[in-house]
Design a protein around this motif. Structure first.
Motif, PDB file in Angstrom:
ATOM      1  N   ASP A 274       7.143  10.600  -5.830  1.00  0.00           N
ATOM      2  CA  ASP A 274       7.744   9.415  -5.206  1.00  0.00           C
ATOM      3  C   ASP A 274       6.742   8.267  -5.151  1.00  0.00           C
ATOM      4  OD1 ASP A 274      10.047  10.823  -4.873  1.00  0.00           O
ATOM      5  OD2 ASP A 274       9.782  11.198  -2.719  1.00  0.00           O
ATOM      6  N   LEU A 275       5.482   8.619  -4.877  1.00  0.00           N
ATOM      7  CA  LEU A 275       4.451   7.581  -4.816  1.00  0.00           C
ATOM      8  C   LEU A 275       4.277   6.921  -6.187  1.00  0.00           C
ATOM      9  CD1 LEU A 275       1.103   7.645  -2.931  1.00  0.00           C
ATOM     10  CD2 LEU A 275       1.117   6.970  -5.321  1.00  0.00           C
ATOM     11  N   VAL A 276       4.218   7.745  -7.223  1.00  0.00           N
ATOM     12  CA  VAL A 276       4.064   7.216  -8.583  1.00  0.00           C
ATOM     13  C   VAL A 276       5.236   6.294  -8.921  1.00  0.00           C
ATOM     14  CG1 VAL A 276       4.063   7.852 -11.038  1.00  0.00           C
ATOM     15  CG2 VAL A 276       2.635   9.114  -9.411  1.00  0.00           C
TER      16      VAL A 276
ATOM     17  N   ARG B 149       4.720  -4.272  -8.846  1.00  0.00           N
ATOM     18  CA  ARG B 149       3.570  -4.766  -9.586  1.00  0.00           C
ATOM     19  C   ARG B 149       2.306  -4.863  -8.714  1.00  0.00           C
ATOM     20  NH1 ARG B 149       2.944  -8.149 -14.332  1.00  0.00           N
ATOM     21  NH2 ARG B 149       0.878  -9.074 -14.233  1.00  0.00           N
ATOM     22  N   GLY B 150       2.503  -5.217  -7.453  1.00  0.00           N
ATOM     23  CA  GLY B 150       1.330  -5.391  -6.584  1.00  0.00           C
ATOM     24  C   GLY B 150       0.939  -4.139  -5.821  1.00  0.00           C
ATOM     25  N   ALA B 151       1.602  -3.028  -6.110  1.00  0.00           N
ATOM     26  CA  ALA B 151       1.340  -1.813  -5.329  1.00  0.00           C
ATOM     27  C   ALA B 151      -0.050  -1.243  -5.618  1.00  0.00           C
ATOM     28  CB  ALA B 151       2.401  -0.770  -5.625  1.00  0.00           C
ATOM     29  N   ILE B 152      -0.621  -0.672  -4.575  1.00  0.00           N
ATOM     30  CA  ILE B 152      -1.903  -0.002  -4.719  1.00  0.00           C
ATOM     31  C   ILE B 152      -1.781   1.340  -3.993  1.00  0.00           C
ATOM     32  CG2 ILE B 152      -2.888  -1.151  -2.676  1.00  0.00           C
ATOM     33  CD1 ILE B 152      -5.470  -1.319  -4.243  1.00  0.00           C
ATOM     34  N   GLY B 153      -2.144   2.399  -4.683  1.00  0.00           N
ATOM     35  CA  GLY B 153      -1.931   3.717  -4.105  1.00  0.00           C
ATOM     36  C   GLY B 153      -3.215   4.497  -3.953  1.00  0.00           C
ATOM     37  N   ILE B 154      -3.229   5.381  -2.969  1.00  0.00           N
ATOM     38  CA  ILE B 154      -4.349   6.325  -2.831  1.00  0.00           C
ATOM     39  C   ILE B 154      -3.775   7.716  -3.033  1.00  0.00           C
ATOM     40  CG2 ILE B 154      -6.211   7.171  -1.376  1.00  0.00           C
ATOM     41  CD1 ILE B 154      -6.093   4.611   0.208  1.00  0.00           C
ATOM     42  N   VAL B 155      -4.292   8.414  -4.004  1.00  0.00           N
ATOM     43  CA  VAL B 155      -3.762   9.744  -4.322  1.00  0.00           C
ATOM     44  C   VAL B 155      -4.897  10.754  -4.383  1.00  0.00           C
ATOM     45  CG1 VAL B 155      -1.776   8.866  -5.587  1.00  0.00           C
ATOM     46  CG2 VAL B 155      -3.899   9.301  -6.809  1.00  0.00           C
TER      47      VAL B 155
ATOM     48  N   ILE C 245       0.840  -1.200   0.000  1.00  0.00           N
ATOM     49  CA  ILE C 245       0.000   0.000   0.000  1.00  0.00           C
ATOM     50  C   ILE C 245       0.873   1.247   0.000  1.00  0.00           C
ATOM     51  CG2 ILE C 245      -1.776   1.252   1.295  1.00  0.00           C
ATOM     52  CD1 ILE C 245      -2.451  -1.569   2.546  1.00  0.00           C
ATOM     53  N   ALA C 246       0.505   2.199  -0.812  1.00  0.00           N
ATOM     54  CA  ALA C 246       1.236   3.470  -0.875  1.00  0.00           C
ATOM     55  C   ALA C 246       0.230   4.603  -0.714  1.00  0.00           C
ATOM     56  CB  ALA C 246       1.962   3.594  -2.208  1.00  0.00           C
ATOM     57  N   ILE C 247       0.483   5.469   0.246  1.00  0.00           N
ATOM     58  CA  ILE C 247      -0.446   6.595   0.425  1.00  0.00           C
ATOM     59  C   ILE C 247       0.314   7.899   0.642  1.00  0.00           C
ATOM     60  CG2 ILE C 247      -2.411   5.275   1.280  1.00  0.00           C
ATOM     61  CD1 ILE C 247      -1.682   5.896   4.054  1.00  0.00           C
TER      62      ILE C 247
ATOM     63  N   MET D  38       4.420   5.480   3.220  1.00  0.00           N
ATOM     64  CA  MET D  38       3.854   6.829   3.300  1.00  0.00           C
ATOM     65  C   MET D  38       4.745   7.771   2.497  1.00  0.00           C
ATOM     66  SD  MET D  38       1.490   6.109   5.622  1.00  0.00           S
ATOM     67  CE  MET D  38       0.983   7.432   6.684  1.00  0.00           C
ATOM     68  N   PHE D  39       4.149   8.542   1.627  1.00  0.00           N
ATOM     69  CA  PHE D  39       4.938   9.445   0.788  1.00  0.00           C
ATOM     70  C   PHE D  39       4.529  10.898   1.026  1.00  0.00           C
ATOM     71  CE2 PHE D  39       5.045   5.361  -1.291  1.00  0.00           C
ATOM     72  CZ  PHE D  39       6.382   5.249  -1.643  1.00  0.00           C
TER      73      PHE D  39
END
Lengths: 155, 413
Positions: A110-112, A119-125, A62-64, A104-105
């Motif tokens: 950086d998040l992008v 490949r498995g990353a999921i982000g909330i932007v 997870i990336a947020i 956490m970004f």
């Protein structure tokens, strides 16, 4: 005249909710190579650490964006947790070896880059991301669009 | 000031000026924590030499999670601690296991796996997961971490769909726990002999199997979950040696060797839990029912032998409410613990107040940065249960009411 009141009401609702929508608008993004479907229930399972892998076997990471009200709003909507609770929930998981802490970004670039590299990353932007960079996941109708649809119906 | 506290504070300050600990690689994530606490009590020595105030309350952890391949991770944590006479900074592998997740509904872990019991057993060392410094005494006791934190064996886990929005998490495990000569069970064995003998030491301590399981039901209301767990420890045994005190009566026994053995020590703990978070509030309640059976043999100089089959059923509960105010968190917890629920007031025992422990606890936590937390709390305690005496730290239990102050600084990354 009969139609004008609901029309006015809908217009006010649409404007009001559009304002709210801008404050809380967020997108769920994933790696471009990941074309697996995702619905709201699956997203909740991933964000809460219940579903750890995509169907293909790639690990969910997870990336947020941190300290972003729109992202906090999305976390509340999809997990029912405040950002503090979300962090606490994941500390419990990660420090007992049951999963990896969300990344956490501080900035979208950086998040992008992170989502692109995993490949498995999921982000909330909360910001617009080019579709050539990341895959934007459509989970269904957002609340902002719901009110816009209502307004359209009453015209 | 203690050196470790200084180190923690320094690390926290460094992080406060944005020295970001970015140790994460693509498939490897590393984390850790360093904490130092302070305990001061009005009377008695609890965990450390708290009557004089003590900083001997330190925890260090370094963990890593590595994704070996699709659906397979390797996870481990090195841990060292000092808690008065316990731990002594000897590094130990807290957990180290391979985790294969077949699907959400079923996964397997093999190695040294965490024991998931109640809300906190598997995260008892994770200071950042709660507002309080100390977990509710009676249900969670850090002195017993040699048997309560993890076990060598297997665990299976999963998340099952029930009705719409509701699901069930399960975790079952089985394996071997290793009792430590300076651990809580040894301390308890020495404490029970300390009222009748001097110069005590543990000659032998052993344990066999532990198995159990936990279910968590999330009924569909965001933030609410209800848990139930059962765990059984089988065939623990220990032998303690000492001498009869010189002032003992009758006087001809004074100075003679004393020996106490317990064997076939079986312990079954059943825990019911409920946790609900709503907004910035977090409510937790847990009840523990503990059933102990053991066979005790004591003798003086090889004669005057007593043999006793003992069965004790104890219980404990706590209720806790915590509220976040941005970086500040405050909580209140009330705990009751009873050594023997058939004699809650200790009627007819040598120290009636040792039968129970009632603790009203106020805690406050402030997150100075995302990586550095400070905590302080005060305990208003009635009862002297859980006061160990293996080092003669609590030889006389003469007051029912006492207070305990705790503070802690934790750096995590």
């Amino acid at each position: 005249m009969k139609r004008s009141l609901p029309k006015l009401f809908s217009l006010i609702l649409a404007i009001a909710s559009f304002g709210i929508g801008i404050a809380s608008a967020s997108d769920i993004v994933a790696n471009l190579k990941n074309d697996e479907p995702l619905n709201k229930e699956q997203l909740k399972l991933m964000l809460t650490g219940k579903e750890k892998f995509w169907e293909s076997g790639s690990e969910v990471v997870i990336a947020i964006l941190k300290s972003d009200p729109a992202v906090d709003g999305a976390l509340a909507e999809y997990t029912g947790m405040t950002s503090n609770k979300f962090k606490n929930h994941w500390q419990r998981i990660a420090y007992s070896g049951r999963g990896k802490m969300p990344r956490m970004f501080s900035n979208i670039e950086d998040l992008v880059a992170f989502v692109n590299a995993n490949r498995g990353a999921i982000g909330i932007v909360s910001e617009e991301v080019s579709s050539s960079e990341l895959r934007r996941i459509n989970l269904g109708v957002y609340s902002r669009n719901k009110w816009a649809a209502l307004y359209a119906l009453n015209r | 000031m203690n050196r470790i506290l200084s180190l923690t504070t320094l690390l926290g300050c460094l992080l406060a000026v944005n020295l970001h600990a970015g140790f994460r690689g693509k498939d490897l994530q590393i984390g850790g924590f360093v904490s130092n606490g302070y305990l001061q009590s009005s009377h008695y020595n609890y965990l450390v030499d708290s009557e004089d105030g003590s900083f001997e309350f330190v925890e260090l952890g370094l963990n890593a999670s590595w994704t070996l391949q699709d659906r397979t991770t390797v996870n481990g944590q090195l841990f060292a601690f000092e808690l008065g006479p316990y731990g002594n900074f000897e590094p130990l592998v807290d957990y180290l296991f391979v985790d294969y997740n077949f699907k959400r509904e079923f996964g397997l872990r093999a190695g040294r796996v965490k024991r998931e019991v109640g809300v906190y057993a598997h995260i008892q060392d994770i200071d950042v997961s709660r507002a309080s410094v100390l977990l509710p005494m009676g249900i969670y006791d850090q002195r017993f971490r040699d048997i309560s934190a993890s076990l060598d064996g297997l665990s299976a886990y999963g998340n099952l769909d029930l009705w719409k929005g509701a699901y069930l998490d399960y975790n079952i495990y089985g394996g071997i726990v290793e009792l430590q000569e300076d651990g809580g069970v040894a301390g308890l064995a020495l404490t029970s002999a300390s009222r009748v003998a001097d110069n005590l030491k543990v000659e032998f301590i052993d344990s066999k199997y532990n198995y159990g399981g936990q279910l968590w039901l999330s009924p569909g209301l965001d933030g609410l979950r209800m848990g139930f767990s059962v765990t059984q420890f089988m065939d623990m045994s220990a032998t303690t040696l000492g001498t009869v005190p010189l002032d003992a009566q009758p006087s001809y026994l004074a100075g003679l060797p004393f020996r106490s053995e317990f064997e076939d020590y079986d312990l079954v703990n059943t825990t019911a839990s409920i946790e609900y978070f709503v907004g910035e509030w977090n409510f937790v309640g847990e009840y523990l029912y503990s059933d102990v059976s053991l066979f005790v043999i004591s003798d003086i100089a090889g004669v005057f032998t007593t043999r006793e089959d003992t069965r004790i059923k104890g219980d404990s509960f706590y209720l806790s409410a915590a509220r976040r105010f941005d970086r500040l968190e405050a909580s209140v917890t009330y705990v009751e613990y009873y050594e023997n629920r058939d004699n809650r007031k200790g009627i007819g025992t040598l120290n009636p107040s040792s039968a129970y422990n009632k603790d009203l606890q106020f805690s406050i936590r402030y997150d100075v940065t995302d990586y550095w937390s400070l905590k302080a709390e005060i305990h208003d305690i009635k009862g002297t249960a859980r006061l160990f005496n293996e080092l003669q730290q609590n030889p006389i239990l003469d007051e029912e009411a006492w207070t305990l102050f705790a503070a802690k600084s934790t750096f995590s990354f």
